[in-house]
Write an enzyme that holds these catalytic residues in place. Structure first.
Site: not given
Ligand code: SAM
Length: 224
Positions: A55, A75, A91, A155
């Site tokens: 978050g 997420d 997802d 990203k």
């Molecule tokens: C690096 S973290 C994000 C950190 C966030 N921006 C923060 O500042 O707290 C990446 C996130 O992408 C989510 N993620 C990956 N594939 C996903 C998908 N298909 N749908 C939703 N979320 C996804 C992962 O569960 C993970 O929590």
């Protein structure tokens, strides 16, 4: 002093600063630095955050769109409540999740941000390919949820599929830039793609076009 040591000190610096300032993640500083450079957010904006847990980006976005802004996040993992943001577990590759998200957004977003990362397998080319696939899902989400003229920050892990991805992004936005914020680890392969001036999904009716869930941009003919 090795480069690795310098990189670790820098990462630790942002980690401690995030703790001190009550941000959920070190990543919060990456978004602040991206905004400082590209002026992504404006007060009153509607923002969609893809891959929002835990978050940190949600916290930054809520601050930057005040007063009057809206922030919605999704997420795979549950997100602890972030004041000022609405979130859901889902997802972004699933049509049902996209449909729920559209309902929560209630109209198109001014900005879509994605810090999504795949589960790291350790095999670099696999992780790169999965990261690119997630970016393609972001572009697909844009076609049904981003306003004409809107902005996107996403990203990606660098690799040989980058040129094709950039080309897709260039087909969708007037301007596409690649950026690595200072808060990214210097040893990391992550980059951020900044798209400005979304050209819109001319051939797709608003809010119902990506119900298939797959990357729409392949079908819109923007692949090389
Ligand atoms: C690096 S973290 C994000 C950190 C966030 N921006 C923060 O500042 O707290 C990446 C996130 O992408 C989510 N993620 C990956 N594939 C996903 C998908 N298909 N749908 C939703 N979320 C996804 C992962 O569960 C993970 O929590």
């Amino acid at each position: 002093m090795t480069r690795r040591w310098v990189a670790e000190r820098r990462a630790e610096h942002y980690y401690r600063m995030a703790k001190r300032m009550d941000y959920r993640s070190r990543a919060a500083f990456k978004l602040m630095q991206i905004d400082e450079r590209f002026r992504i957010f404006r007060p009153g904006d509607k923002v969609l955050d893809l891959g929002a847990a835990p978050g940190g980006w949600l916290q930054v976005a809520v601050d930057l769109v005040e007063p009057g802004g809206t922030v919605v996040g999704i997420d795979l993992r549950p997100i602890k409540r972030v004041p000022g943001a609405r979130t859901m577990k889902g997802d972004i590759r699933s049509p049902e999740s996209l449909q729920r998200l559209r309902g929560m957004l209630d109209g198109r977003a001014d900005v879509i941000i994605s810090d999504m990362a795949p589960n790291i397998s350790g095999a670099y080319s696999t992780d790169h390919a999965r990261s690119v696939e997630l970016c393609e899902h972001c572009l697909a989400a844009a076609s049904s949820m981003l306003k004409q003229g809107g902005k996107m920050v996403m990203k990606v892990f660098q690799g040989d599929l980058m040129p094709g991805l950039i080309k897709q992004a260039e087909g969708a936005f007037d301007s596409v830039k690649i950026h690595s914020p200072d808060a990214s680890r210097k040893t990391s392969s992550e980059l951020y793609i900044i798209g400005e001036g979304f050209r819109g999904a001319e051939d797709a009716p608003e809010a119902s076009d990506s119900s298939e869930g797959g990357p729409e941009f392949r079908r819109r003919g923007t692949l090389p």
